[in-house]
Design an enzyme around this catalytic site. Structure first.
Site, PDB file in Angstrom:
ATOM      1  CE  LYS A 226      -3.857   4.543   0.765  1.00  0.00           C
ATOM      2  NZ  LYS A 226      -2.429   4.492   1.078  1.00  0.00           N
TER       3      LYS A 226
ATOM      4  CG  ASP B 227      -1.792   1.217   1.318  1.00  0.00           C
ATOM      5  OD1 ASP B 227      -2.869   1.170   0.697  1.00  0.00           O
ATOM      6  OD2 ASP B 227      -1.411   2.221   1.950  1.00  0.00           O
TER       7      ASP B 227
ATOM      8  CG  HIS C  27      -4.716   9.607   0.576  1.00  0.00           C
ATOM      9  ND1 HIS C  27      -3.369   9.595   0.364  1.00  0.00           N
ATOM     10  CD2 HIS C  27      -4.888   9.109   1.827  1.00  0.00           C
ATOM     11  CE1 HIS C  27      -2.760   9.110   1.428  1.00  0.00           C
ATOM     12  NE2 HIS C  27      -3.659   8.807   2.331  1.00  0.00           N
TER      13      HIS C  27
ATOM     14  CE1 TYR D 232       0.346   7.717   2.888  1.00  0.00           C
ATOM     15  CE2 TYR D 232       0.795   5.464   2.224  1.00  0.00           C
ATOM     16  CZ  TYR D 232      -0.028   6.398   2.821  1.00  0.00           C
ATOM     17  OH  TYR D 232      -1.226   5.981   3.361  1.00  0.00           O
TER      18      TYR D 232
HETATM   19  N1  NAP Z   1      -5.663   6.017   3.795  1.00  0.00           N
HETATM   20  C1  NAP Z   1      -5.176   6.719   4.772  1.00  0.00           C
HETATM   21  O1  NAP Z   1      -5.523   7.886   4.988  1.00  0.00           O
HETATM   22  C2  NAP Z   1      -4.138   6.092   5.672  1.00  0.00           C
HETATM   23  C3  NAP Z   1      -3.872   6.659   6.932  1.00  0.00           C
HETATM   24  C4  NAP Z   1      -2.948   6.014   7.757  1.00  0.00           C
HETATM   25  C5  NAP Z   1      -2.314   4.870   7.296  1.00  0.00           C
HETATM   26  N2  NAP Z   1      -2.562   4.358   6.052  1.00  0.00           N
HETATM   27  C6  NAP Z   1      -1.901   3.152   5.540  1.00  0.00           C
HETATM   28  O2  NAP Z   1      -1.975   2.125   6.516  1.00  0.00           O
HETATM   29  C7  NAP Z   1      -0.666   1.702   6.889  1.00  0.00           C
HETATM   30  C8  NAP Z   1      -0.623   1.255   8.325  1.00  0.00           C
HETATM   31  O3  NAP Z   1      -1.051   2.275   9.194  1.00  0.00           O
HETATM   32  P1  NAP Z   1      -0.050   3.055  10.161  1.00  0.00           P
HETATM   33  O4  NAP Z   1       1.282   3.069   9.564  1.00  0.00           O
HETATM   34  O5  NAP Z   1      -0.708   4.338  10.491  1.00  0.00           O
HETATM   35  O6  NAP Z   1      -0.116   2.214  11.515  1.00  0.00           O
HETATM   36  P2  NAP Z   1       0.099   0.684  11.977  1.00  0.00           P
HETATM   37  O7  NAP Z   1       0.431  -0.183  10.851  1.00  0.00           O
HETATM   38  O8  NAP Z   1      -1.071   0.350  12.833  1.00  0.00           O
HETATM   39  O9  NAP Z   1       1.322   0.824  12.972  1.00  0.00           O
HETATM   40  C9  NAP Z   1       2.626   1.092  12.555  1.00  0.00           C
HETATM   41  C10 NAP Z   1       3.465   1.233  13.807  1.00  0.00           C
HETATM   42  O10 NAP Z   1       3.336   0.056  14.597  1.00  0.00           O
HETATM   43  C11 NAP Z   1       4.593  -0.571  14.792  1.00  0.00           C
HETATM   44  N3  NAP Z   1       4.384  -2.012  14.572  1.00  0.00           N
HETATM   45  C12 NAP Z   1       4.089  -2.653  13.411  1.00  0.00           C
HETATM   46  N4  NAP Z   1       3.968  -3.976  13.619  1.00  0.00           N
HETATM   47  C13 NAP Z   1       4.173  -4.182  14.931  1.00  0.00           C
HETATM   48  C14 NAP Z   1       4.176  -5.340  15.749  1.00  0.00           C
HETATM   49  N5  NAP Z   1       3.953  -6.563  15.257  1.00  0.00           N
HETATM   50  N6  NAP Z   1       4.434  -5.175  17.076  1.00  0.00           N
HETATM   51  C15 NAP Z   1       4.660  -3.955  17.596  1.00  0.00           C
HETATM   52  N7  NAP Z   1       4.685  -2.817  16.863  1.00  0.00           N
HETATM   53  C16 NAP Z   1       4.439  -2.936  15.537  1.00  0.00           C
HETATM   54  C17 NAP Z   1       5.539   0.045  13.769  1.00  0.00           C
HETATM   55  O11 NAP Z   1       6.808   0.220  14.363  1.00  0.00           O
HETATM   56  P3  NAP Z   1       8.158  -0.430  13.732  1.00  0.00           P
HETATM   57  O12 NAP Z   1       8.377   0.225  12.399  1.00  0.00           O
HETATM   58  O13 NAP Z   1       9.160  -0.082  14.774  1.00  0.00           O
HETATM   59  O14 NAP Z   1       7.874  -1.897  13.623  1.00  0.00           O
HETATM   60  C18 NAP Z   1       4.915   1.412  13.515  1.00  0.00           C
HETATM   61  O15 NAP Z   1       5.397   2.367  14.432  1.00  0.00           O
HETATM   62  C19 NAP Z   1       0.190   2.931   6.572  1.00  0.00           C
HETATM   63  O16 NAP Z   1       1.563   2.625   6.522  1.00  0.00           O
HETATM   64  C20 NAP Z   1      -0.407   3.356   5.268  1.00  0.00           C
HETATM   65  O17 NAP Z   1       0.057   2.521   4.209  1.00  0.00           O
HETATM   66  C21 NAP Z   1      -3.502   4.945   5.252  1.00  0.00           C
END
Ligand code: NAP
Length: 272
Positions: free
Chosen positions: A72, A42, A105, A47
């Site tokens: 997006k 994704d 997005h 980004y």
């Molecule tokens: N459409 C939108 O508006 C939107 C908004 C937000 C996000 N997104 C997409 O969704 C993806 C995921 O969301 P996100 O990045 O906000 O949050 P997330 O995936 O819920 O969390 C990422 C964070 O959690 C940690 N993490 C990941 N796996 C882990 C595990 N197994 N144990 C402990 N910690 C863990 C990572 O740290 P480390 O790197 O240290 O592992 C990072 O700091 C984004 O990267 C993006 O592609 C889309």
């Protein structure tokens, strides 16, 4: 790997999120993820890593047609001609002839949704993307988007994890044959220190994060956890070899409420 079927698309149930992953580190983690069995990445124009995502895909040696790539369109490019131009720029950066899924997005109330949906559908008709969808759309916006779009919408990508109740959006997606794609699925890492999820996980020999991701995919939700750590790439995809009991599913489902939202901006819609 499990797939979620939605309006003609077959979406791998776990994907790699890439928000905030940049440069060589981004290319490397995408490459590693694909080597470990991920088949869904994704990204987004916002980004600023589409180039590196493309590099990582090519470096992995996995064939392009075996990987599901989502990008997006940012909200300032929603006017129809802008949309087409910006998607072509995304494809140029990715060095791909098409993506698998193209999303709006965020909603943009300043540009006619109907025109934007026509533009998004046209991107599909031109072969720039296999499928189209939306992100951060509320129930009302989903209904408007579906009504205005000449092509089927495959998903709404929204924040979704055990601390946020998203049942209304989920129901709207179900009604329209769309998948819910969960962003921030491990609540930005917060689930790691959740005692309740850890206790549930102990019975299955799984971590709290794995329990959380399993809870999502077991409901037919697609999840796109992001990590910059290679060891967590494996942890986050190893969720297909166990099944949570109905009791455990229910226990997790009552943890959410409307206050659990972690991603919010001034330009966000009025959430359900
Ligand atoms: N459409 C939108 O508006 C939107 C908004 C937000 C996000 N997104 C997409 O969704 C993806 C995921 O969301 P996100 O990045 O906000 O949050 P997330 O995936 O819920 O969390 C990422 C964070 O959690 C940690 N993490 C990941 N796996 C882990 C595990 N197994 N144990 C402990 N910690 C863990 C990572 O740290 P480390 O790197 O240290 O592992 C990072 O700091 C984004 O990267 C993006 O592609 C889309």
């Amino acid at each position: 790997m499990l797939f979620v079927e939605a309006n003609g698309a077959r979406v791998p149930a776990i994907g790699l999120g890439t928000w905030e992953l940049r440069g060589r580190a981004c290319a490397r983690i995408v490459e590693q993820a694909l080597r470990l069995g991920y088949r869904h990445i994704d990204t987004a124009q916002m980004y600023e890593n589409e180039r590196e995502v493309g590099e990582g895909v090519r470096a992995s040696g996995v064939k392009r047609d075996e990987v599901f790539i989502t990008t997006k369109v940012w909200t300032t490019h929603f006017a129809p001609h802008d949309l087409e131009r910006s998607v072509k720029e995304s494809l140029f950066k990715l060095r791909m002839s098409e993506v698998d899924l193209l999303l709006l997005h965020w909603p943009n109330p300043h540009i006619s949704l109907s025109e934007t949906m026509q533009g998004l559908a046209r991107a599909k008709q031109l072969g720039l993307t296999k499928h189209i969808g939306v992100s951060n759309f509320t129930v009302a916006l989903i209904e408007q988007a579906v009504a205005a779009c000449p092509e089927p919408l495959v998903c709404d990508q929204v924040e979704c994890h055990p601390y946020l109740d998203q049942r209304k959006v989920r129901a709207a997606c179900d009604q329209n044959g769309m998948a819910l794609v969960a962003y921030s699925p491990v609540a930005k890492g917060r689930v790691k220190s959740d005692a309740r999820l850890a206790v549930i996980g102990k019975a299955y020999g799984k971590s709290a994060a794995q329990v959380c991701l399993r809870w999502l995919v077991q409901q037919g939700v697609v999840a796109i956890p992001r990590t910059s750590k290679i060891e967590r790439l494996s942890e986050n995809i190893e969720v297909f070899d166990f099944e949570l009991s109905q009791n455990d599913m229910d226990e997790i489902s009552v943890m959410g409420n409307a206050q659990g939202r972690l991603v919010n901006f001034g330009f966000a819609p009025d959430w359900d």
